[in-house]
Design an enzyme around this catalytic site. Structure first.
Site, PDB file in Angstrom:
ATOM      1  CD  GLU A 188       9.488 -12.573  -7.666  1.00 59.11           C
ATOM      2  OE1 GLU A 188       8.829 -12.117  -6.737  1.00 59.11           O
ATOM      3  OE2 GLU A 188      10.719 -12.544  -7.680  1.00 59.11           O
ATOM      4  CD1 TRP A 200      -0.368  -6.350  -3.002  1.00 56.80           C
ATOM      5  CD2 TRP A 200      -0.757  -6.868  -0.854  1.00 56.80           C
ATOM      6  NE1 TRP A 200      -0.081  -7.687  -2.817  1.00 56.80           N
ATOM      7  CE2 TRP A 200      -0.312  -8.033  -1.514  1.00 56.80           C
ATOM      8  CE3 TRP A 200      -1.069  -6.959   0.506  1.00 56.80           C
ATOM      9  CZ2 TRP A 200      -0.157  -9.260  -0.868  1.00 56.80           C
ATOM     10  CZ3 TRP A 200      -0.918  -8.180   1.158  1.00 56.80           C
ATOM     11  CH2 TRP A 200      -0.466  -9.308   0.455  1.00 56.80           C
ATOM     12  CD  GLU A 216      16.453 -14.574  -6.425  1.00 60.08           C
ATOM     13  OE1 GLU A 216      15.796 -15.022  -5.466  1.00 60.08           O
ATOM     14  OE2 GLU A 216      16.216 -13.445  -6.924  1.00 60.08           O
ATOM     15  CB  CYS A 267      -0.950   0.074   1.197  1.00 54.50           C
ATOM     16  SG  CYS A 267      -2.148  -1.248   1.257  1.00 54.50           S
ATOM     17  CE  LYS A 287      11.510  -3.921  -4.582  1.00 56.27           C
ATOM     18  NZ  LYS A 287      12.148  -5.093  -5.217  1.00 56.27           N
ATOM     19  CG  HIS A 300      16.616 -38.279  -2.842  1.00 55.03           C
ATOM     20  ND1 HIS A 300      16.849 -39.561  -2.435  1.00 55.03           N
ATOM     21  CD2 HIS A 300      17.833 -37.710  -3.008  1.00 55.03           C
ATOM     22  CE1 HIS A 300      18.151 -39.767  -2.330  1.00 55.03           C
ATOM     23  NE2 HIS A 300      18.774 -38.654  -2.681  1.00 55.03           N
ATOM     24  NE  ARG A 344       4.851   1.416   0.167  1.00 57.21           N
ATOM     25  CZ  ARG A 344       5.834   1.246   1.046  1.00 57.21           C
ATOM     26  NH1 ARG A 344       7.054   1.590   0.734  1.00 57.21           N
ATOM     27  NH2 ARG A 344       5.595   0.745   2.227  1.00 57.21           N
ATOM     28  CG  ASN A 380       1.111   0.169   4.421  1.00 58.73           C
ATOM     29  OD1 ASN A 380       0.734  -0.985   4.248  1.00 58.73           O
ATOM     30  ND2 ASN A 380       2.376   0.539   4.318  1.00 58.73           N
ATOM     31  N   GLY A 381      -1.213  -1.421   6.526  1.00 58.32           N
ATOM     32  CA  GLY A 381      -1.020  -2.259   7.716  1.00 58.32           C
ATOM     33  C   GLY A 381      -2.262  -3.089   7.969  1.00 58.32           C
ATOM     34  CE  LYS A 420      13.344 -12.550  -8.584  1.00 59.46           C
ATOM     35  NZ  LYS A 420      14.022 -12.088  -7.417  1.00 59.46           N
TER      36      LYS A 420
HETATM   37  C1  F6R Z   1      11.287 -11.515  -4.752  1.00 62.31           C
HETATM   38  C2  F6R Z   1      11.235 -10.481  -3.734  1.00 62.31           C
HETATM   39  C3  F6R Z   1      10.801 -10.863  -2.373  1.00 62.31           C
HETATM   40  C4  F6R Z   1      11.621 -10.090  -1.326  1.00 62.31           C
HETATM   41  C5  F6R Z   1      11.055 -10.356   0.078  1.00 62.31           C
HETATM   42  C6  F6R Z   1      11.897  -9.675   1.140  1.00 62.31           C
HETATM   43  O1  F6R Z   1      11.748 -11.026  -5.963  1.00 62.31           O
HETATM   44  O2  F6R Z   1      11.512  -9.349  -3.989  1.00 62.31           O
HETATM   45  O3  F6R Z   1      10.896 -12.235  -2.174  1.00 62.31           O
HETATM   46  O4  F6R Z   1      12.954 -10.492  -1.411  1.00 62.31           O
HETATM   47  O5  F6R Z   1       9.749  -9.894   0.145  1.00 62.31           O
HETATM   48  O6  F6R Z   1      11.932  -8.300   0.939  1.00 62.31           O
HETATM   49  P1  F6R Z   1      13.023  -7.390   1.614  1.00 62.31           P
HETATM   50  O7  F6R Z   1      14.349  -7.776   1.044  1.00 62.31           O
HETATM   51  O8  F6R Z   1      12.631  -5.995   1.248  1.00 62.31           O
HETATM   52  O9  F6R Z   1      12.975  -7.647   3.081  1.00 62.31           O
END
Ligand code: F6R
Length: 611
Positions: A491, A74, A484, A2, A606, A507, A27, A100-101, A488
């Site tokens: 997502e 969000w 990772e 948010c 984010k 396994h 966000r 937000n929260g 990527k």
């Molecule tokens: C994936 C991604 C998330 C963040 C996770 C932690 O691409 O961005 O998995 O890595 O939400 O976020 P931070 O690093 O901001 O604590």
């Protein structure tokens, strides 16, 4: 998650709110809204979808309003609908609130308010807070006191901005568990959930403290904190360049951020390499060599991509410094009763510095008397401020929701930490230290070489447009890179992908392999090469299709793999800094060829400030 923006000043509030929301859209982006103060009433507009939809709504005369609040959502409680979008209003419609929260006790508060005859429109927890503020204001209190007295009744987390038709040119904002920052302008002030919404107007900001409530007018700010006057001492200067939060000619932020890694990696080690002594200098850690020698165990905590970099940190620190390292999901750590003995230090890794679970894990460790050290990107963020000390990765703003340059920045810092601990503990000779320093300094150029080959990655990616499953395999330090790579891809392209240690495949996951299942294998010329080659043969024997990330000049792998992407040779422990780059590009190009919204993938946001 948010985005919140609030403006009070002499300019057109709507312009500042909409441009701020666009910068905060990463966000949260399922619905948006604003409330503007016009004469003695509030004009509220809300819509489902993106800020551009909101921009098309007609604010009427309020277009010239000079005070307002806005939000991009969000969803947590209640689906993304216009009714559930923020701002929410009190029963009289004279107070608007964005949040937000999560208000955890919203059900019981709602019941109490309903019993007082107050009705609700939405399914959100936020509306309860708006009605609560209204009910306090109804007792004759000014907005600041009404907010203060409402928040006393609330359990949960919040960053809020509130506006009242009865108090012209005034905003009230408060935070607990969700970040808020106030930009101090000339005759105007802006409150936002992150500085991205502010830097176009002012670089002078004040980060609100946990539990702080502020009243903001065009002339100043007053607070309930122990430092009630907003003195000049609290103002910090943000040294971001506006260009850093623009796309700069790239079609997506993610592509820009992938391409900026040579520079962001240089920034991560700049001024931190000691070539004479073959070590690193991380002043921010606040640890002498003897402090480092005293460390018996390291706990790394993080979420998501940052957790993956933590796993790489485990390999590298254990190898160079011979200190046992545990890597913990913050969300698990915080609800266990972890054993934390004397001599343990905790590294807390977070790009945003605001992730709710990571912050809670940090607070738990602090309560237990454990020394906490941050590896954070966003300067001034809550984790950066609450850790005892720490190192910034200096990657610059990361806007694409999928983390790329922050991951390599974190991995680079963990390598520098391993180097410093290894040298301090005497496990690494000066000569080996110098060699590693040189290898680190060559990384940006090698990343540039990989980026130069992005056309062939794009070609290969196109062939996976219709794939529905993917497996990623790696061993040792490249196992977290496989995780990772899979994260990527899933997502941003919504293709199901799993990362596994290569040898674990037999396994279970091997049952999935057929000619429809692309398998990406990190098969560089390192100590595990022969073993990984055997794993590739096992995949091929089941008609699996293999995409190998291999070391430049490896002809052998071309005889078994269907596709090969090369990376320059590099010392084993630094391979992840290179092997992840083709995987980032692969997921980017697959997502683009599937027509996905790369920078704003569905359901994600984010900075995950709710648990
Ligand atoms: C994936 C991604 C998330 C963040 C996770 C932690 O691409 O961005 O998995 O890595 O939400 O976020 P931070 O690093 O901001 O604590």
């Amino acid at each position: 998650m948010c985005g919140i923006v609030g403006y009070v000043g002499n300019g057109r509030a709507l312009d500042v709110l909409l441009s701020g929301l666009k910068r905060l859209e990463y966000r949260g982006y399922d619905s948006a809204g604003y409330s503007l103060q016009m004469d003695d009433s509030l004009v509220v507009r809300k819509c489902i979808g993106r800020v551009k939809e909101l921009e098309e709504m007609n604010p009427g005369d309020a277009i010239n309003a000079t005070t307002g609040i806005a939000h991009t959502r969000w969803a947590t409680h209640g689906e993304p609908t216009t009714v559930n979008a923020h701002p929410h209003s009190d029963f009289s419609g004279r107070i608007s609130l964005v949040h937000n929260g999560i208000i955890e006790n919203y059900k019981s508060l709602r019941k109490k308010l309903v019993a007082q005859g107050i009705s609700f429109e939405s399914e959100t927890d936020t509306e309860v807070l708006a009605k609560l503020v209204g009910s306090e204001a109804g007792k004759g209190k000014n907005l600041f006191d009404a907010v203060k007295d409402a928040l006393v009744q609330v359990r949960g987390t919040y960053g809020i901005a509130v506006l009242s038709a009865d108090q012209p040119s005034t905003l009230v904002a408060a935070r607990y568990g969700s970040p808020l920052v106030v930009g101090i302008g000339d005759g105007e002030n802006i409150v936002a959930s992150d500085v991205a919404a502010i830097v176009a107007h002012t670089r002078n900001v004040i980060y609100l403290e946990e539990g702080e409530i502020v009243e903001i007018t065009s002339g100043g700010i007053s607070s309930n904190s122990s430092d009630p006057r907003m003195t000049r001492d609290r103002i910090q200067h943000v040294d971001w360049d506006l260009a850093e939060i623009e796309k700069d000619g790239f079609s997506h932020y993610m592509l820009k951020e992938i391409n900026s890694q040579p520079e962001s990696l240089r920034n991560a080690f700049r001024g931190r390499i000691d070539l004479v002594n073959g070590t690193s200098r991380l002043g921010g850690l606040g640890m002498s060599e003897s402090d480092m020698r005293g460390v018996k165990r390291i706990v790394i905590t993080a979420c998501g991509t940052s957790w993956h970099s933590g796993l790489i940190g485990k390999y590298v620190i254990e190898k160079l410094a011979r200190i046992p390292v545990d890597v913990e999901y913050a969300s698990e750590f915080r609800y266990r009763d972890p054993v934390l003995e004397d001599g343990t230090v905790m590294f807390v890794i977070s790009q945003s510095g605001e992730t709710a679970d990571t912050l809670a894990a940090l607070r738990l460790a602090k309560k237990r008397g454990i020394r906490t050290l941050g590896i954070v990107n966003v300067v001034g963020s809550t984790i950066a401020r609450e850790t005892d000390s720490g190192v910034y990765i200096h990657a610059g703003p990361e806007i694409g929701v999928a983390s790329t340059k922050a991951f390599t920045g974190q991995t680079m810092i963990l390598s520098l930490i391993a180097l410093a601990f290894g040298r301090a503990k005497g496990n690494l000779t000066r000569e080996d230290g110098i060699e590693l320093c040189r290898a680190i300094m060559e990384i940006p150029e090698k990343v540039e070489t990989i980026l130069g080959g992005c056309d062939s990655i794009m070609e290969i990616a196109r062939q996976f447009t219709y794939a529905s499953n993917f497996l990623y395999l790696g061993r040792g330090v490249n196992y977290p890179v496989a995780l990772e790579g899979a994260l990527k891809l899933k997502e941003i392209s919504y293709i199901h992908a799993e990362g596994y240690p290569a040898a674990e495949m037999k396994h279970g996951p091997i049952a999935l392999i057929d000619d429809m299942m692309p398998v990406t294998v990190i098969a560089v010329k390192d100590a595990a090469y022969e073993k990984v080659m055997s794993n590739i043969h096992e995949v091929k024997a089941r008609r699996g299709r293999v995409l190998a990330i291999a070391t430049e000049g490896d002809n052998e792998i071309r005889t078994v793999a269907d596709w090969v992407l090369e990376i320059p040779p590099v010392t084993d422990i630094l391979v992840p800094l290179l092997s992840v780059i083709p995987l980032q590009l692969l997921s980017y190009y697959v997502a683009v060829s599937r027509g996905c919204d790369v920078d704003k993938p569905r359901n994600l946001a984010k900075s995950v400030t709710v648990e």
